[in-house]
Design a protein around this motif. Structure first.
Motif, mmCIF file in Angstrom:
data_model
loop_
_atom_site.group_PDB
_atom_site.id
_atom_site.type_symbol
_atom_site.label_atom_id
_atom_site.label_comp_id
_atom_site.label_asym_id
_atom_site.label_seq_id
_atom_site.Cartn_x
_atom_site.Cartn_y
_atom_site.Cartn_z
ATOM 1 N N ASN A 184 52.497 30.554 42.886
ATOM 2 C CA ASN A 184 52.145 30.664 41.470
ATOM 3 C C ASN A 184 50.927 31.544 41.228
ATOM 4 O O ASN A 184 50.762 32.117 40.147
ATOM 5 C CB ASN A 184 51.840 29.276 40.890
ATOM 6 C CG ASN A 184 53.096 28.534 40.501
ATOM 7 O OD1 ASN A 184 54.162 29.116 40.391
ATOM 8 N ND2 ASN A 184 52.968 27.239 40.301
ATOM 9 N N LEU A 185 50.048 31.604 42.213
ATOM 10 C CA LEU A 185 48.783 32.319 42.044
ATOM 11 C C LEU A 185 48.885 33.813 42.315
ATOM 12 O O LEU A 185 47.937 34.557 42.073
ATOM 13 C CB LEU A 185 47.726 31.700 42.966
ATOM 14 C CG LEU A 185 47.288 30.283 42.569
ATOM 15 C CD1 LEU A 185 46.656 29.567 43.746
ATOM 16 C CD2 LEU A 185 46.314 30.340 41.402
ATOM 17 N N ALA A 186 50.027 34.263 42.804
ATOM 18 C CA ALA A 186 50.187 35.663 43.198
ATOM 19 C C ALA A 186 49.862 36.653 42.075
ATOM 20 O O ALA A 186 49.121 37.629 42.302
ATOM 21 C CB ALA A 186 51.599 35.902 43.730
ATOM 22 N N PRO A 187 50.363 36.472 40.840
ATOM 23 C CA PRO A 187 50.044 37.450 39.789
ATOM 24 C C PRO A 187 48.549 37.580 39.515
ATOM 25 O O PRO A 187 48.039 38.689 39.317
ATOM 26 C CB PRO A 187 50.785 36.887 38.560
ATOM 27 C CG PRO A 187 51.894 36.070 39.125
ATOM 28 C CD PRO A 187 51.320 35.463 40.362
ATOM 29 N N GLN A 188 47.817 36.434 39.511
ATOM 30 C CA GLN A 188 46.378 36.482 39.271
ATOM 31 C C GLN A 188 45.650 37.210 40.397
ATOM 32 O O GLN A 188 44.684 37.944 40.162
ATOM 33 C CB GLN A 188 45.812 35.072 39.139
ATOM 34 C CG GLN A 188 46.248 34.320 37.893
ATOM 35 C CD GLN A 188 45.773 32.879 37.932
ATOM 36 O OE1 GLN A 188 46.531 31.970 38.253
ATOM 37 N NE2 GLN A 188 44.512 32.671 37.606
ATOM 38 N N VAL A 222 42.677 42.212 42.410
ATOM 39 C CA VAL A 222 42.431 43.342 43.325
ATOM 40 C C VAL A 222 42.970 44.644 42.750
ATOM 41 O O VAL A 222 43.124 45.646 43.465
ATOM 42 C CB VAL A 222 43.043 43.071 44.718
ATOM 43 C CG1 VAL A 222 42.415 41.845 45.348
ATOM 44 C CG2 VAL A 222 44.566 42.930 44.640
ATOM 45 N N ASN A 223 43.267 44.625 41.441
ATOM 46 C CA ASN A 223 43.767 45.817 40.731
ATOM 47 C C ASN A 223 45.021 46.404 41.381
ATOM 48 O O ASN A 223 45.223 47.627 41.381
ATOM 49 C CB ASN A 223 42.671 46.892 40.649
ATOM 50 C CG ASN A 223 41.495 46.442 39.798
ATOM 51 O OD1 ASN A 223 41.673 45.876 38.727
ATOM 52 N ND2 ASN A 223 40.277 46.673 40.298
ATOM 53 N N GLY A 224 45.833 45.516 41.946
ATOM 54 C CA GLY A 224 47.095 45.957 42.546
ATOM 55 C C GLY A 224 46.935 46.714 43.843
ATOM 56 O O GLY A 224 47.931 47.189 44.411
ATOM 57 N N ASP A 225 45.722 46.825 44.352
ATOM 58 C CA ASP A 225 45.460 47.605 45.569
ATOM 59 C C ASP A 225 45.674 46.747 46.810
ATOM 60 O O ASP A 225 44.722 46.276 47.445
ATOM 61 C CB ASP A 225 44.035 48.150 45.532
ATOM 62 C CG ASP A 225 43.751 49.092 46.695
ATOM 63 O OD1 ASP A 225 44.695 49.426 47.436
ATOM 64 O OD2 ASP A 225 42.571 49.491 46.849
ATOM 65 N N ASN A 263 32.991 47.786 52.778
ATOM 66 C CA ASN A 263 32.798 48.203 51.394
ATOM 67 C C ASN A 263 34.012 48.913 50.782
ATOM 68 O O ASN A 263 33.886 49.592 49.766
ATOM 69 C CB ASN A 263 31.563 49.109 51.274
ATOM 70 C CG ASN A 263 30.318 48.447 51.822
ATOM 71 O OD1 ASN A 263 30.018 47.300 51.493
ATOM 72 N ND2 ASN A 263 29.603 49.166 52.697
ATOM 73 N N VAL A 264 35.159 48.717 51.400
ATOM 74 C CA VAL A 264 36.406 49.313 50.890
ATOM 75 C C VAL A 264 37.450 48.231 50.621
ATOM 76 O O VAL A 264 38.096 48.210 49.570
ATOM 77 C CB VAL A 264 36.977 50.349 51.889
ATOM 78 C CG1 VAL A 264 38.358 50.831 51.435
ATOM 79 C CG2 VAL A 264 36.021 51.518 52.047
ATOM 80 N N ASP A 265 37.592 47.310 51.551
ATOM 81 C CA ASP A 265 38.638 46.284 51.459
ATOM 82 C C ASP A 265 38.220 45.100 50.595
ATOM 83 O O ASP A 265 37.048 44.697 50.581
ATOM 84 C CB ASP A 265 39.007 45.771 52.847
ATOM 85 C CG ASP A 265 39.817 46.781 53.637
ATOM 86 O OD1 ASP A 265 40.416 47.664 53.011
ATOM 87 O OD2 ASP A 265 39.833 46.680 54.881
ATOM 88 N N LYS A 273 34.998 43.239 47.760
ATOM 89 C CA LYS A 273 35.138 42.123 46.825
ATOM 90 C C LYS A 273 35.686 40.916 47.570
ATOM 91 O O LYS A 273 36.558 41.050 48.438
ATOM 92 C CB LYS A 273 36.085 42.500 45.672
ATOM 93 C CG LYS A 273 36.237 41.427 44.608
ATOM 94 C CD LYS A 273 37.118 41.918 43.456
ATOM 95 C CE LYS A 273 37.173 40.912 42.316
ATOM 96 N NZ LYS A 273 38.001 41.394 41.174
ATOM 97 N N ILE A 274 35.165 39.724 47.249
ATOM 98 C CA ILE A 274 35.681 38.463 47.795
ATOM 99 C C ILE A 274 36.331 37.704 46.649
ATOM 100 O O ILE A 274 35.706 37.452 45.624
ATOM 101 C CB ILE A 274 34.548 37.610 48.402
ATOM 102 C CG1 ILE A 274 33.866 38.341 49.556
ATOM 103 C CG2 ILE A 274 35.099 36.263 48.877
ATOM 104 C CD1 ILE A 274 32.607 37.645 50.074
ATOM 105 N N VAL A 275 37.594 37.355 46.837
ATOM 106 C CA VAL A 275 38.323 36.573 45.843
ATOM 107 C C VAL A 275 38.632 35.211 46.454
ATOM 108 O O VAL A 275 39.381 35.121 47.428
ATOM 109 C CB VAL A 275 39.630 37.267 45.408
ATOM 110 C CG1 VAL A 275 40.347 36.429 44.344
ATOM 111 C CG2 VAL A 275 39.344 38.665 44.876
ATOM 112 N N ILE A 276 38.011 34.172 45.922
ATOM 113 C CA ILE A 276 38.259 32.803 46.387
ATOM 114 C C ILE A 276 39.311 32.181 45.466
ATOM 115 O O ILE A 276 39.141 32.179 44.242
ATOM 116 C CB ILE A 276 36.979 31.957 46.375
ATOM 117 C CG1 ILE A 276 35.893 32.624 47.234
ATOM 118 C CG2 ILE A 276 37.271 30.539 46.862
ATOM 119 C CD1 ILE A 276 36.206 32.694 48.707
ATOM 120 N N VAL A 277 40.359 31.661 46.046
ATOM 121 C CA VAL A 277 41.489 31.147 45.278
ATOM 122 C C VAL A 277 41.647 29.654 45.533
ATOM 123 O O VAL A 277 41.689 29.227 46.691
ATOM 124 C CB VAL A 277 42.796 31.880 45.662
ATOM 125 C CG1 VAL A 277 43.956 31.394 44.798
ATOM 126 C CG2 VAL A 277 42.623 33.387 45.533
#
Length: 625
Positions: free
Chosen positions: A336-340, A345-348, A446-448, A478-482
């Protein structure tokens, strides 16, 4: 990342054949005890503060013990109590005691694993509790997975009738309440058969043969407000397992002509008894399953079945993920969380690494990977369709598109358990920052982007003190905590150790937003409304704490949580994504209980207690629950 202390685990066994049957078929009188050990070990995840077991031997002679109990504290309590039992059996054997008369040889077994949700600790709070009497049918042994929200009401009621409980805890009070009801049932049967001229041993047997557990349970249970599975055993052999009318706490059972078994989780029964899933049944909310002295099994509706409020946190985090349905549900939570995540990550996806912490989040991680992979496949399809098949570099470009894969890695590993309790202040924080080790070389500096999924983010303490620092060492952009569960905004009062408002990072974030936006009046208003309800019957109390969150979207609260948990020395951008309540219910349709997320408490006692928790927070009484 955060360890939540939560509801306990129960195990009940009633052998339905003579003990000689098990000796002949399984070559041991300890068949039931061995099964109890398996049931408890398979539920070790449900309680590591203490464990206890009880046994009833129905055919003991007068002057011989027939109720046995062992209890212990600590994470190794199961091993400790069974080691003591083995020692007692060995001593009896060395003294020439017949095998069938060894301690803990019996027809009834009860096991309990404890997590304290009330702050009360010590061996006196470890189940099972025992109420003794020289009449076997008046002895009561009790254990359960429960938390009552109206203990004060029950306590006042039994005191008003002349009882003097020695311990103020819901278990002790329920024991006395049920014990009184059992005494009344015994007295009624006693007078009935006395009038028929029956006395002595024959009278005692008549009482034992005619105890009706429905009568014993009905009156006390009608006064309870909470989430519960309560198990009891009487000295003469009757047992019961009773579930709350909303089904908040879980209960499953199996029965054949040899054995009746109940436990808190379905796969535990499947494994311990080597039976297929279809033979394990869920106990209906408000129902009790009883086995009488003769071994007859009966299911009785003790309380009306109310709105389904089965605990969703049970499915997200607490129960073993080996259950077929829970496994699917946890995968769906991640999916369910995939779209968010793709949006974050701006689709990258070429520059995004996906992982999980802790191991219990692995199933949600698999679902997350599958969901994001579906997005990637659709993206690849569109890119292929946009290619010019006649272009000279068509083959090269096609191969490049087809070669794209998700970057799924094992980034964090908890391979040591540091003794942070030996340090204080900054030293403790420094040690906490090394609880996890990280896999170096997988992140391009600083890229991933680095995406990490967790079961839940409740307090945020571990995230701030260690996890973000650990992940930042890898130098992601960027760090994205889900979080696979929604924001925990409200205390739980039905068995999970989440009881103080200030513990929740979502609450702290909402309060901070209100203050920053000049809306202190909302905080003060909630306090005044909550304070005005003090002393009202719980049935009249409204949960006004929900007003704290109304001005903000979930995304606004999440953004503030990320800001509050990210210290200045973190170089990467940090974003936190939570599951929506709608996504929760879509993933877990049969366990809709969500009061810790929504504030929709299933019983009046929950509303009363959440208002009191807010009052305690507002007044600075941080130690009160």
């Amino acid at each position: 990342m955060e360890i939540l202390k939560h509801e306990c685990g129960i195990a009940m066994i009633r052998l339905r054949k003579p003990l000689s049957y098990y000796k002949e078929k399984y070559n041991t009188y300890l068949y039931g005890l061995n099964k109890l050990y398996l049931l408890m070990e398979k539920q070790h995840n449900r309680g590591q503060e203490g464990a206890g077991l009880g046994c009833v031997y129905m055919h003991a002679k007068p002057g011989e013990e027939y109720i046995f109990r062992e209890r212990a504290l600590g994470s190794s309590a199961i091993s400790e109590i069974f080691a003591r039992v083995k020692q007692q059996i060995s001593v009896a054997q060395s003294h020439g005691v017949d095998e069938i008369d060894h301690p803990f040889v019996g027809e009834v077994y009860m096991g309990h694993l404890r997590y304290s949700t009330t702050g009360r600790k010590g061996i006196s709070y470890v189940h099972p509790f025992l109420r003794r009497n020289n009449w076997r049918s008046r002895n009561l042994m009790l254990c359960g997975n429960f938390n009552m929200t109206n203990v004060d009401e029950i306590f006042s009621d039994i005191v008003s009738r002349g009882q003097h409980p020695r311990v103020y805890s819901d278990t002790a009070i329920l024991l006395e309440q049920l014990g009184e009801s059992l005494d009344k049932a015994n007295s009624t049967i006693y007078h009935k058969f006395c009038q028929q001229g029956i006395n002595g041993i024959e009278l005692a047997r008549k009482i034992e043969d005619n105890i009706d557990m429905r009568e014993v349970l009905e009156n006390p249970a009608s006064t309870w407000d909470g989430g519960y599975v309560i198990c009891g055993a009487i000295g003469s052999g009757d047992i019961f397992v009773l579930r709350d009318p909303h089904g908040i706490r879980p209960a499953f059972y199996y029965c054949d002509d040899e054995i009746f078994v109940a436990a808190s989780e379905r796969p535990v029964l499947q494994t311990a008894l080597n039976i297929p899933r279809r033979e394990v049944h869920e106990l209906a909310p408000g129902a009790a399953i009883t086995v009488n002295k003769a071994g007859d099994v009966k299911i009785t509706q003790i309380l009306p079945q109310l709105k389904n409020e089965r605990c969703s946190f049970e499915r997200i985090y607490f129960s073993r993920g080996s259950d077929a349905d829970i496994y699917k549900e946890r995968k769906e939570l991640g999916r369910n969380l995939a779209p968010q995540i793709v949006k974050a990550v701006n689709g990258d996806l070429d520059h995004t690494v996906l992982s999980f912490i802790p191991n219990t989040a692995e199933t949600a991680y698999i679902g997350m990977i599958e969901g994001i992979d579906s997005f990637l496949q659709e993206k690849k399809k569109k890119e292929i369709m946009a290619l010019d098949a006649k272009a000279p570099d068509y083959g090269e470009r096609l191969s490049k598109i087809l070669s794209k894969r998700l970057r799924a890695e094992k980034i964090a590993i908890k391979d040591i358990k540091l003794r942070t309790f030996i340090a204080e202040g900054e030293s403790r924080n420094e040690l906490a920052a090394h609880v996890y080790d990280v896999t170096y070389g997988q992140i391009q500096n600083n890229v991933d982007n680095l995406v990490i999924i967790d079961d839940s983010i409740v307090r945020g303490t571990t995230l701030r003190q260690s996890i973000l620092r650990i992940l930042d060492r890898l130098h992601p952009k960027k760090i994205v905590i889900v979080s696979s569960s929604p924001q925990v905004r409200y205390p739980d009062y039905y068995g999970i150790d989440m009881s103080r408002m200030a513990e929740f990072c979502a609450f702290r974030a909402a309060i901070q937003l209100l203050k920053e936006q000049g809306k202190q009046c909302i905080i003060d208003g909630v306090y005044r409304k909550s304070k005005a309800q003090e002393g009202k019957p719980k049935e009249e109390v409204v949960n006004y704490v929900t007003e704290i969150y109304k001005p903000f979207s979930q995304e606004e609260v999440s953004a503030k949580i990320a800001e509050m948990l990210t210290d200045d020395d973190i170089n990467a951008q940090v974003q936190i994504i939570y599951q929506s309540i709608e996504g929760l219910h879509k993933s877990i349709p049969n366990n809709p209980g969500d009061w810790y997320f929504s504030g929709n408490y299933p019983t009046p006692g929950g509303n009363k207690m959440v208002n009191q928790a807010f009052i305690n927070w507002y007044e600075g009484n941080t130690m009160k629950r």
